[in-house]
Design a protein around this motif. Sequence first.
Motif, PDB file in Angstrom:
ATOM      1  N   UNK A 229       9.146   6.755  -3.885  1.00 20.18           N
ATOM      2  CA  UNK A 229      10.049   7.901  -3.845  1.00 20.18           C
ATOM      3  C   UNK A 229      11.148   7.817  -4.899  1.00 20.18           C
ATOM      4  N   UNK A 230      11.124   6.778  -5.733  1.00 22.12           N
ATOM      5  CA  UNK A 230      12.111   6.634  -6.794  1.00 22.12           C
ATOM      6  C   UNK A 230      13.215   5.662  -6.425  1.00 22.12           C
TER       7      UNK A 230
ATOM      8  N   UNK B 128       0.835  -1.201   0.000  1.00 21.91           N
ATOM      9  CA  UNK B 128       0.000   0.000   0.000  1.00 21.91           C
ATOM     10  C   UNK B 128       0.873   1.255   0.000  1.00 21.91           C
ATOM     11  N   UNK B 129       0.417   2.262  -0.697  1.00 26.12           N
ATOM     12  CA  UNK B 129       1.167   3.511  -0.789  1.00 26.12           C
ATOM     13  C   UNK B 129       0.612   4.537   0.183  1.00 26.12           C
ATOM     14  N   UNK B 130       1.507   5.335   0.756  1.00 28.96           N
ATOM     15  CA  UNK B 130       1.068   6.402   1.654  1.00 28.96           C
ATOM     16  C   UNK B 130       0.533   7.605   0.881  1.00 28.96           C
ATOM     17  N   UNK B 131       1.062   7.807  -0.332  1.00 27.10           N
ATOM     18  CA  UNK B 131       0.695   8.998  -1.101  1.00 27.10           C
ATOM     19  C   UNK B 131      -0.232   8.721  -2.275  1.00 27.10           C
ATOM     20  N   UNK B 132      -0.309   7.484  -2.707  1.00 25.56           N
ATOM     21  CA  UNK B 132      -1.097   7.138  -3.886  1.00 25.56           C
ATOM     22  C   UNK B 132      -2.276   6.268  -3.483  1.00 25.56           C
TER      23      UNK B 132
ATOM     24  N   UNK C  44      -1.708   0.532  -4.909  1.00 25.22           N
ATOM     25  CA  UNK C  44      -0.505  -0.073  -4.351  1.00 25.22           C
ATOM     26  C   UNK C  44       0.698   0.257  -5.226  1.00 25.22           C
ATOM     27  N   UNK C  45       1.866   0.256  -4.626  1.00 23.57           N
ATOM     28  CA  UNK C  45       3.103   0.566  -5.335  1.00 23.57           C
ATOM     29  C   UNK C  45       4.104  -0.558  -5.113  1.00 23.57           C
ATOM     30  N   UNK C  46       4.978  -0.745  -6.090  1.00 28.02           N
ATOM     31  CA  UNK C  46       6.045  -1.732  -5.942  1.00 28.02           C
ATOM     32  C   UNK C  46       7.148  -1.175  -5.058  1.00 28.02           C
TER      33      UNK C  46
END
Length: 129
Positions: A89-90, A55-59, A62-64
């Motif tokens: 964050x890249x 899970x993403x904090x900003x999106x 979900x993020x990898x």
Amino acid sequence: MKSTLVFACCLLAFAHANENANVLRHEAEVNVNDFKYALELDNSVNIQQQGQLKPSEREPNEQWVVEGQHSWTSPEGEPVAIQYLANENGYQVLSANPPLPTPPPIPEAIQRALDYIAAHPPPTATASF
């Protein structure tokens, strides 16, 4: 998704640069929500990475989150190793041996200009028809 593509390209570049190398170890486990990958060649190339869909904090989606390391011996005989983390964050290098070069500091006049622009954003334009 972008970081997965970048890593796939890195692996392809390693494979192309090492066409004559023999594979000592190759492991891959790919699932819907995670993966693990390891490759070791007889010319000192060693690649390991693992990723999870979190899970993403900003999106809203979900993020990898991918962690990994690459190591090899340079043409000059120097050992090279990079450990990294890639997430929302890249791509972030956690450690590098030899250390990666760093950019020079931002000149004072440019930093003042950037600070001024940040403190005085332009007004937003409204369209009128």
